[in-house]
Structures are given as structure tokens and as C-alpha cells.
Design a protein around this motif. Structure first.
Motif, short mmCIF file in Angstrom:
data_model
loop_
_atom_site.label_atom_id
_atom_site.label_comp_id
_atom_site.label_asym_id
_atom_site.label_seq_id
_atom_site.Cartn_x
_atom_site.Cartn_y
_atom_site.Cartn_z
N ALA A 1 79.59 34.05 26.21
CA ALA A 1 78.99 35.29 25.62
C ALA A 1 77.73 36.21 26.24
O ALA A 1 77.14 36.44 25.54
N GLN A 2 77.51 35.88 27.51
CA GLN A 2 76.16 37.58 27.49
C GLN A 2 77.13 38.62 27.34
O GLN A 2 78.36 39.02 27.92
N THR A 3 76.13 39.30 27.35
CA THR A 3 76.08 40.43 25.38
C THR A 3 75.44 41.81 26.80
O THR A 3 74.81 41.58 27.19
N LEU A 4 76.24 42.94 26.26
CA LEU A 4 75.55 44.48 26.81
C LEU A 4 75.71 44.75 25.62
O LEU A 4 76.57 45.19 24.60
N THR A 5 74.05 46.00 24.78
CA THR A 5 74.63 46.77 24.03
C THR A 5 74.59 47.46 24.62
O THR A 5 75.07 47.83 25.26
N PHE A 6 75.12 48.85 23.70
CA PHE A 6 75.20 49.98 23.86
C PHE A 6 74.02 50.48 24.32
O PHE A 6 74.28 51.70 25.33
N SER A 7 72.97 50.12 24.03
CA SER A 7 71.49 50.57 24.89
C SER A 7 71.48 50.14 25.72
O SER A 7 71.77 50.68 27.50
N ASN A 8 72.17 48.57 26.66
CA ASN A 8 71.70 48.20 27.25
C ASN A 8 73.24 49.23 28.01
O ASN A 8 72.52 48.99 29.59
N LEU A 9 74.25 49.45 27.39
CA LEU A 9 75.74 49.92 28.70
C LEU A 9 74.96 51.41 29.06
O LEU A 9 75.11 51.53 30.47
N LYS A 10 74.43 51.71 28.47
CA LYS A 10 73.94 53.12 28.98
C LYS A 10 72.76 52.95 30.11
O LYS A 10 72.82 53.91 30.59
N THR A 11 72.14 52.42 29.91
CA THR A 11 70.94 52.40 30.83
C THR A 11 71.47 51.89 32.25
O THR A 11 71.25 52.09 33.27
N HIS A 12 72.64 51.09 32.42
CA HIS A 12 73.53 50.23 33.18
C HIS A 12 74.20 51.28 34.30
O HIS A 12 74.20 51.27 35.64
N VAL A 13 74.25 52.18 32.99
CA VAL A 13 75.48 53.03 34.09
C VAL A 13 75.01 54.43 34.50
O VAL A 13 75.37 54.54 35.54
N LEU A 14 73.49 54.74 33.64
CA LEU A 14 72.73 54.96 34.14
C LEU A 14 72.28 55.09 35.55
O LEU A 14 72.03 55.78 36.82
N ARG A 15 71.40 54.24 35.53
CA ARG A 15 71.35 53.10 37.05
C ARG A 15 72.05 53.55 38.13
O ARG A 15 72.04 52.99 39.16
N LEU A 16 73.65 52.44 37.85
CA LEU A 16 74.07 52.27 38.48
C LEU A 16 74.55 53.26 39.03
O LEU A 16 74.91 53.91 40.37
N SER A 17 75.07 54.79 39.13
CA SER A 17 75.25 56.28 38.87
C SER A 17 74.58 56.74 40.11
O SER A 17 74.75 57.47 41.04
#
Length: 507
Positions: A24-40
Motif C-alpha cells: 500500500a506504499q503510495t506516491l502522489t502525483f506531487s511525490n512522483l514529480k519530485t522523485h522524477v526530478l531528483r533522480l533526473s
């Protein structure tokens, strides 16, 4: 494709984007965008730049999409690899695509450590090895910076075809390919002004059906994707009940299991399910109708697509009345024609021939393989699919079989899928596959591989009679072979070349 992915984020920032079905671990759309930017930005720090290749070898997880989006965000090219591949199979992809980095999980590291490439581990902290990096540590410690400019015409990914009809080839797909496919795949939701749907994803994200039509298209639409690492029927039904899943994309073996195990389905509340969309291989009319009875509240329909077309070509949807057996009308912006593969003449409705496709979803070509590219895409940009089909009078497409898989019995064409669909209606047959076997007199004869139910005593003669009662004489089965399982690809396609090899070995 990344700015396009997040066009709706202002209104859905706190909505769940990705949910792990088990934890049930969840990424919101805001979390998703942050993770994508940081990993980029972390990828830039690891000297990954535009047009560099990055191989992703991982089962489904909520971090797989983050990795994919992060790579394409910097203009690099994703090479998704099947986590079931052996080291030798992965080596072929690495030799062909020449990646600078591998993103994987620690359980698969032994398969790729021989290549001496830097790695990001998605699910474990890195050791003191300078070649290994931890996903979580990169996300937590990397400051964000500006990213390179990326054009729609730039290459986003190279997806390798399954190789069921020949050597595996890398389809080169652009950012525009993914964006067009996303718009096409969600066109019914746009027309109906739908939002907030919940999609279940157990299809492999390394495959175009899971990656493009499901993950990218549905996240871009603002829908929630519930992720399963792999398919298991009880876990799937439990996820539908727990997360109130509304849409499920499947492959034919899943549909067959749902039909055969209706009692298990009844143990769960699946009333939220509105649509079951099957792809990867044709489903017969009887099978679709049987599945519809198991899920009376859901529309059961089909889609047709290819790796070489970024996913979808045509699909049925809940906006129009379903026609069992059809894969629906063409998706928006797609052109198609049915062509006689001998005369090269365009055919009229209800005439069967090879399906040719044109449109913004067609790949650039095969990586490092100009010959194969020229064989599938002609000088007028028509992609020759190798599939046999026809249109009805209202523009709905029907798939008959593969050009190379049609059996030529004394000059008559026999479609393996037609016989397979009939075999699967028998209550004692769990799975079936039909292939053509060379014959001096007939050219080829149809033979069937059959998986019987556990208590069945079904005989060869009974199977042959069952088919003979329903088809023309030239379509009758000449041999029946009982087996424990039918070899299939990870997305459910029958591996006919393996069966042919078995048949030759038994002669």
C-alpha cells in the motif's frame, strides 16, 4: 513527454499516482514529480547525458516508472529488459544498445555485474562499491537543477520485440510516439470527461502494453495505477477489492483463468470493475462472452497494438457497444489498409489480408538494423504488421492471425487462432495451441497441443471429433499432442516456434 505527463498536476497533486498493491506504499502525483526530478538530476551527476542509453532490469514496482521517467527527462534512452531474461539474453541487448548505466534490483544484480557498468539499485542501499548507487539515497541527497531541453522527435526508449517470429529487434520509439499513444489510449475517457479511474497493472512494465498503454497513458490522464510485481489470481482479485479498481488490462491467459475459476472470483467484491481490456493476442467471441458473464458489471473488450506502434492501434471501449471478436475501430490519427500480400492490392471490407498501418505512433525503425526496418516500413511509410485481418462495414477491425502463422493445407488457409478458440470452449481443455506441421502431401497439416484439466481422460479421437463437428474438412486436426503446459511469452503470446521445434524432435 515529461512536461506532458504532468500537465494536470495542479489539480491532482495530492491524488495517488502509484500504489504498491502488496504494501500500500503510495506516491502522489506531487511525490512522483519530485522523485522524477531528483533522480533526473542524479543521473546528470552520474554523467548520463542526452542520447545515452540506460538499461532498466526490474520487475514491476512503483519505482520502475520513476526510473523510466527520470531517464527520458534528461534526454537519455531507456532500454527496458525483461527481468526473466538470462545473463546471455541480457548480454545481447547490452551489445546492441551499449548502455552507460543499469537500473536494477539487488535480486538481479548477479545477472548484470559481469558487464562492469555503474548501477542504481531500486530496492537496497548501496555498499561501498563505487559502481553501485542507492535509489533512495540519490532521491534524498541530490539537489535539483535545470534539465536539458528535450524535443518530441528525440528517442525516448528502445523496446525489444518478443522475438516470437524471429530474432528479437529493438524498436526505436520517440517522445512523440509515447505522447500520441497516450492520447489515443485515453481518447474514450476524454470524450466521456472521465477522471479518477483506478487501473491495475500486473502487465510487465518492460513491455509496451504495460509501459505505454497502461502506465504512461493513465498517469498522464491523472488516473491511479495500482502496481503488482507479478500476476497471481488471488492477489489480483484482492487488489481489485482493496483498491476499488475500475479498469484492468489483461492478456488472454488471464481471461481464460478468470473463466475457469469463476468460484474464486465470487469470493471477492469486484463490483467496482468497469472494464476488462485484453490485448497481445486475439480472443474468440465465445471466450469474451464467457468472461462477460463472470463480470456482468464490466465491459469485456479487446485492443490491438504492437511494440513497433508504441502500443495501441485500435481498441474497443465502453463508449460504443462491443462487438465480440472485434478489436474495435482505429484509434484517432491512425490510418490502416488491408492488403493482399501476393497482389499488393488494397482489399474491401470483409476481405482478409495483411494489415498496414500509418500514423504518428509508428516507430522510427529498428536499432542498428536497416534491413529489418526496410522490410517492415515501406517507402510510403506504411508499416506492414504481419497480421491478417479485415474491416467490417462499420470500420471495426478483426484480427485473424499472423501472416507467417497461417497454415496452408492443400492450398487452403487455416487460422490457428480459430481452432484454438474452439478448443478452449471444451470444458476439459485448460489451454491449447495449434501449429502447422510440414507434410509431403498436404503441404502443412494442423496439429494441436492440448493441456487437459486435472481429472480429464480426454482422448485424441474425442478432441478431433469435437473440432470436426464445427469446421470445414480442411480445418480438421490431423494430430493431437497432450502436454503439461503451452509455452508462452511474458505477455501471453504462444511461442509457436518452440512447439514447432518440439514437433520436429518427436518425428
Amino acid at each position: 513527454m515529461i512536461p506532458f505527463l504532468f500537465t494536470k498536476i495542479s489539480s491532482i497533486a495530492n491524488s495517488p499516482a502509484l500504489i504498491d498493491a502488496q504494501s500500500a506504499q503510495t506516491l502522489t502525483f506531487s511525490n512522483l514529480k519530485t522523485h522524477v526530478l531528483r533522480l533526473s538530476c542524479a543521473l546528470l551527476n552520474l554523467n548520463i547525458s542526452k542520447n545515452d542509453a540506460v538499461l532498466i532490469l526490474s520487475p514491476n514496482s512503483i519505482r520502475f516508472p520513476v526510473a523510466f521517467f527520470a531517464v527520458v527527462a534528461v534526454g537519455a534512452v531507456v532500454i527496458p529488459s525483461n527481468p526473466q531474461y538470462t545473463a546471455a539474453e541480457i548480454a545481447k541487448q547490452i551489445k546492441d544498445s551499449n548502455p552507460k548505466l543499469i537500473i536494477t534490483v539487488h535480486q538481479l544484480y548477479d545477472r548484470i555485474k559481469q558487464f562492469n557498468l555503474p548501477c542504481i539499485l531500486l530496492n537496497q542501499s548501496a555498499s561501498n562499491n563505487p559502481m553501485l548507487h542507492s535509489y533512495l539515497e540519490l532521491i534524498r541527497s541530490t539537489p535539483t537543477t535545470s534539465l536539458p531541453d528535450v524535443m518530441q522527435s528525440d528517442v525516448a526508449a528502445v523496446l525489444y520485440s518478443s522475438g516470437t517470429t524471429g530474432a528479437s529487434k529493438g524498436a526505436v520509439l520517440t517522445h512523440k510516439n509515447f505522447m500520441e499513444s497516450a492520447l489515443m489510449m485515453t481518447s474514450d475517457q476524454e470524450a466521456n470527461k472521465e477522471s479518477g479511474n483506478v487501473f491495475l497493472c500486473f502487465l510487465p512494465m518492460c513491455h509496451i502494453f504495460g509501459l505505454s498503454a497502461l502506465v504512461y497513458a493513465q498517469l498522464q490522464r491523472g488516473n491511479t495505477v495500482v502496481v503488482m510485481a507479478w500476476y497471481e489470481m488471488n492477489a489480483m482479485l484482492r487488489a481489485i477489492e482493496q483498491y476499488k479498481v475500475t479498469h484492468m488490462f489483461v492478456v488472454p491467459p488471464v481471461v481464460l483463468e478468470l473463466i475457469k475459476k469463476q468460484d474464486m472470483v465470487k469470493e471477492y467484491d469486484v463490483s467496482t470493475l468497469k472494464e476488462i481490456l485484453s490485448g497481445a493476442a486475439p480472443l474468440g467471441e465465445e471466450i469474451i462472452e464467457a468472461c462477460s458473464k463472470t463480470f456482468p458489471q464490466a465491459v469485456v473488450c479487446q485492443a490491438y497494438g504492437m511494440t513497433e506502434t508504441s502500443g495501441v492501434i485500435s481498441f474497443e471501449n465502453r463508449m460504443c457497444s462491443p462487438h465480440p471478436g472485434s478489436v474495435g475501430p482505429l484509434a484517432p490519427s491512425v490510418e490502416a489498409q488491408i492488403v493482399d500480400s501476393v497482389t499488393m492490392q488494397r482489399l474491401s471490407p470483409f476481405q482478409k489480408g495483411e494489415i498496414w498501418i500509418k500514423g504518428p505512433l509508428v516507430m522510427k525503425g529498428y536499432l542498428n538494423n536497416h534491413k529489418a526496418t526496410a522490410e517492415i516500413i515501406d517507402e510510403e511509410d506504411w508499416l506492414h504488421t504481419g497480421d491478417v485481418g479485415y474491416f467490417d462495414g462499420e470500420g471495426r477491425l478483426y484480427i485473424v492471425d499472423r501472416v507467417k502463422e497461417l497454415i496452408k493445407y492443400k492450398g487452403f488457409q487455416v487460422a490457428p487462432s480459430e481452432l484454438e478458440d474452439l478448443l478452449l470452449t471444451h470444458p476439459e481443455i485448460v489451454d491449447a495451441a495449434v501449429i502447422g506441421l510440414g507434410d509431403a502431401e498436404a503441404g502443412e497439416i494442423p496439429i494441436a497441443y492440448i493441456v487437459r484439466s486435472s481429472m480429464s481422460s480426454l482422448t485424441t479421437k474425442q478432441v478431433q471429433q469435437f473440432i470436426a463437428q464445427q469446421v470445414a474438412p480442411f480445418k480438421r486436426l490431423r494430430r493431437v499432442i497432450f502436454t503439461r503446459e503451452i509455452p508462452r511469452s511474458p505477455i501471453g503470446k504462444i511461442l509457436r516456434k518452440e512447439l514447432r521445434q518440439q514437433s520436429v524432435a518427436k518425428l
